[in-house]
Scaffold this motif. Structure first.
Motif, PDB file in Angstrom:
ATOM      1  N   LYS A   1       0.815  -1.213   0.000  1.00  0.00           N
ATOM      2  CA  LYS A   1       0.000   0.000   0.000  1.00  0.00           C
ATOM      3  C   LYS A   1       0.850   1.266   0.000  1.00  0.00           C
ATOM      4  O   LYS A   1       0.451   2.278  -0.593  1.00  0.00           O
ATOM      5  CB  LYS A   1      -0.940  -0.009   1.211  1.00  0.00           C
ATOM      6  CG  LYS A   1      -2.024  -1.078   1.137  1.00  0.00           C
ATOM      7  CD  LYS A   1      -3.040  -0.917   2.256  1.00  0.00           C
ATOM      8  CE  LYS A   1      -4.156  -1.955   2.135  1.00  0.00           C
ATOM      9  NZ  LYS A   1      -5.209  -1.765   3.174  1.00  0.00           N
TER      10      LYS A   1
ATOM     11  N   ASP B   1     -10.228   5.201  -2.635  1.00  0.00           N
ATOM     12  CA  ASP B   1     -10.633   5.840  -1.378  1.00  0.00           C
ATOM     13  C   ASP B   1     -10.782   4.821  -0.247  1.00  0.00           C
ATOM     14  O   ASP B   1     -10.709   5.186   0.934  1.00  0.00           O
ATOM     15  CB  ASP B   1     -11.956   6.590  -1.570  1.00  0.00           C
ATOM     16  CG  ASP B   1     -11.814   7.783  -2.512  1.00  0.00           C
ATOM     17  OD1 ASP B   1     -10.668   8.277  -2.663  1.00  0.00           O
ATOM     18  OD2 ASP B   1     -12.835   8.210  -3.100  1.00  0.00           O
ATOM     19  N   ASP B   2     -11.005   3.559  -0.602  1.00  0.00           N
ATOM     20  CA  ASP B   2     -11.154   2.508   0.408  1.00  0.00           C
ATOM     21  C   ASP B   2      -9.810   1.948   0.871  1.00  0.00           C
ATOM     22  O   ASP B   2      -9.765   1.019   1.685  1.00  0.00           O
ATOM     23  CB  ASP B   2     -12.031   1.368  -0.120  1.00  0.00           C
ATOM     24  CG  ASP B   2     -11.478   0.736  -1.409  1.00  0.00           C
ATOM     25  OD1 ASP B   2     -10.427   1.218  -1.901  1.00  0.00           O
ATOM     26  OD2 ASP B   2     -12.086  -0.227  -1.902  1.00  0.00           O
ATOM     27  N   GLY B   3      -8.720   2.510   0.365  1.00  0.00           N
ATOM     28  CA  GLY B   3      -7.401   2.040   0.764  1.00  0.00           C
ATOM     29  C   GLY B   3      -6.967   0.769   0.063  1.00  0.00           C
ATOM     30  O   GLY B   3      -5.954   0.160   0.444  1.00  0.00           O
ATOM     31  N   ARG B   4      -7.703   0.366  -0.969  1.00  0.00           N
ATOM     32  CA  ARG B   4      -7.367  -0.847  -1.709  1.00  0.00           C
ATOM     33  C   ARG B   4      -6.937  -0.491  -3.133  1.00  0.00           C
ATOM     34  O   ARG B   4      -7.215   0.604  -3.622  1.00  0.00           O
ATOM     35  CB  ARG B   4      -8.548  -1.810  -1.734  1.00  0.00           C
ATOM     36  CG  ARG B   4      -8.935  -2.325  -0.346  1.00  0.00           C
ATOM     37  CD  ARG B   4     -10.082  -3.310  -0.416  1.00  0.00           C
ATOM     38  NE  ARG B   4     -10.394  -3.862   0.906  1.00  0.00           N
ATOM     39  CZ  ARG B   4     -11.338  -4.770   1.140  1.00  0.00           C
ATOM     40  NH1 ARG B   4     -12.067  -5.234   0.125  1.00  0.00           N
ATOM     41  NH2 ARG B   4     -11.550  -5.207   2.363  1.00  0.00           N
TER      42      ARG B   4
ATOM     43  N   THR C   1      -7.560  -9.327   8.267  1.00  0.00           N
ATOM     44  CA  THR C   1      -7.003  -8.684   7.085  1.00  0.00           C
ATOM     45  C   THR C   1      -5.656  -9.332   6.761  1.00  0.00           C
ATOM     46  O   THR C   1      -4.884  -9.635   7.657  1.00  0.00           O
ATOM     47  CB  THR C   1      -6.795  -7.175   7.322  1.00  0.00           C
ATOM     48  OG1 THR C   1      -5.944  -6.975   8.468  1.00  0.00           O
ATOM     49  CG2 THR C   1      -8.114  -6.464   7.537  1.00  0.00           C
TER      50      THR C   1
ATOM     51  N   GLU D   1     -10.408  -9.446   2.438  1.00  0.00           N
ATOM     52  CA  GLU D   1     -10.331  -8.745   1.148  1.00  0.00           C
ATOM     53  C   GLU D   1     -10.416  -9.715  -0.028  1.00  0.00           C
ATOM     54  O   GLU D   1     -10.902  -9.359  -1.092  1.00  0.00           O
ATOM     55  CB  GLU D   1      -9.025  -7.946   1.073  1.00  0.00           C
ATOM     56  CG  GLU D   1      -8.882  -7.115  -0.198  1.00  0.00           C
ATOM     57  CD  GLU D   1      -7.608  -6.280  -0.226  1.00  0.00           C
ATOM     58  OE1 GLU D   1      -7.344  -5.660  -1.270  1.00  0.00           O
ATOM     59  OE2 GLU D   1      -6.876  -6.253   0.791  1.00  0.00           O
TER      60      GLU D   1
END
Length: 452
Positions: free
Chosen positions: A166, A177-180, A374, A378
């Motif tokens: 990331k 925006d979801d960090g993915r 996590t 995901e």
């Protein structure tokens, strides 16, 4: 996990002629080493192939079962992973010395002479202990059914994943925006992502590690993307190869481009991908069993199924499954205890998920505890988009199919053969395999009937 280094045909002869090229040692793990000497009313002998983190997680689950079921003594033994395990299991079943419970990769069950070397599960007994067909993904359950009988009880699926850093992707503007990671739906989009990620990558690191010179991983990746294209392997009767060389060529060209465009460095060995990921490389394609490694290193990372670059989501999947090795006198309290043990582990697989595997028992996937994991939560969607090898006797983990076709894929990925030539060679190899006889029962895939 680990990867095969022995040819199955070197280890397994025909029925009645099974042989072992060398001795196979095994070590008992867990607290069950003295189970046979305990005062419990019922004893269950259980063979598995789990070592490392998987072995520790399995021991914890077995110990929990023992605490909850003091009337059952479990003698668990861990054998060498791969062909040595399957050879010893086959010999034990053929010689009526089989354990009460075992573990296999689901893809190997069809070739293990169900009905001769494996006994079917009593679905009524499984239901008694809380495990029913409706608790599983339909496609996964169907893979475990042969000739109308359930011969394997899935514990999990383990899948190939796209791991991403990331920190690097944020620098490259590739996080949503979801960090993915931003969604990818085509080959062009995927290579655009790699192009941008390379700009944010430290010097000396490759953009992606994807086991470019490893026959097993390249085969698994091929299976995933070929499935995305809707490719097939054989007809239902097992008499004809339906392999689509045009679709295969598309996949081979896609895999080759990672090397030819400089995103994967051919100078690095396959295993360097994970090491470089730890050091800052933005991507690595690995099995979910790498989750404990990356999480243990406290990386800020994510993991998704392999990107759906050909439109349809699909990522390579295998499954660990419980089996009942054949016993001429199977039944009674010991057989029921084996069902009870397997059902317990399947239903309490939250511990198993810590190793990165996706539990096969779907009620586990909807729990708050699982959703908090996590990156497991995901990539849980992989359960509904499994790309599996064909249901034939020569497929499955450490099977002949990967050993024959995998090196052909590597030749294309590494540039020593053209994708067009490689696709034709793959079809030729599949044709030869279809005509081969299973050393377990002397039958070809077609002669195996609907089971194949």
């Amino acid at each position: 996990m680990g990867r095969p280094d022995l040819n199955r045909r070197q280890l397994l002869g025909g029925l009645g002629g099974l042989f072992v090229a060398s001795s196979f040692g095994f070590a008992a793990l867990g607290t069950g080493a003295d189970a046979l000497a305990s005062d419990a009313e019922t004893r269950v002998r259980y063979w598995n192939l789990f070592s490392g983190g998987d072995g520790s997680n399995m021991i914890a689950m077995l110990d929990a079962f023992r605490a909850a079921n003091p009337d059952i003594a479990v003698k668990d033994s861990t054998l060498q992973w791969g062909n040595p395990f399957y050879t010893k299991l086959a010999m034990a079943a053929a010689g009526n010395r089989a354990p009460d419970l075992g573990v296999m990769h689901l893809g190997r069950v069809t070739g293990f002479a169900p009905g001769r070397l494996l006994d079917p599960w009593d679905v009524g007994l499984l239901a008694k202990y809380g495990v029913r067909e409706e608790d599983f993904n339909p496609a996964l359950w169907k893979r475990a059914v042969i000739d109308g009988e359930l011969y394997a009880l899935p514990l999990d699926i383990h899948v190939q994943l796209c791991f991403y850093r990331k920190d690097v992707l944020k620098k490259a503007g590739l996080l949503g925006d979801d960090g993915r990671i931003v969604p990818v739906t085509s080959t062009d989009e995927w290579f655009d992502v790699l192009k941008e990620a390379r700009k944010a990558t430290k010097k000396g690191l490759q953009t992606i590690g994807f086991w470019h010179n490893d026959q097993n991983f390249q085969w698994w990746f091929f299976v995933a993307f070929y499935t995305q294209l809707g490719g097939t392997w054989f007809n239902a009767a097992g008499t004809e190869v339906t392999f689509d060389t045009d679709k295969a060529q598309q996949v081979l060209e896609f895999l080759r481009r990672h090397v030819s465009d400089g995103y994967a460095n051919p100078g690095f060995g396959g295993g360097a991908g994970a090491e470089q990921f730890l050091n800052g490389s933005p991507f690595v394609w690995e099995g979910n069993w790498s989750v404990p490694v990356f999480s243990g290193a406290k990386l800020d990372y994510g993991a998704t199924p392999l990107p759906p670059v050909f439109g349809k989501p699909a990522t390579h999947a295998e499954s660990h499954a419980f089996v009942l090795p054949h016993q001429s006198d199977r039944g009674g309290a010991t057989n029921e205890a084996a069902h009870r043990l397997a059902a317990y582990v399947v239903r309490h697989a939250r511990q198993w998920a810590a190793g990165g595997h996706i539990p096969a028992y779907t009620p586990t996937l909807s729990t708050a505890a699982y959703k908090e994991l996590t990156p497991q939560s995901e990539y849980v969607s992989a359960m509904d988009h499994q790309a599996t090898e064909p249901k034939v006797w020569f497929a499955g983990s450490t099977g002949i199919l990967a050993q024959r076709v995998g090196p052909i894929v590597v030749a294309s990925t590494m540039g020593s053969a053209t994708p067009e030539t490689t696709a034709r060679r793959m079809k030729g190899a599949l044709t030869q395999l279809l005509a081969m006889k299973n050393p377990m029962d002397g039958k070809t895939a077609a002669e195996g009937g609907p089971a194949a």
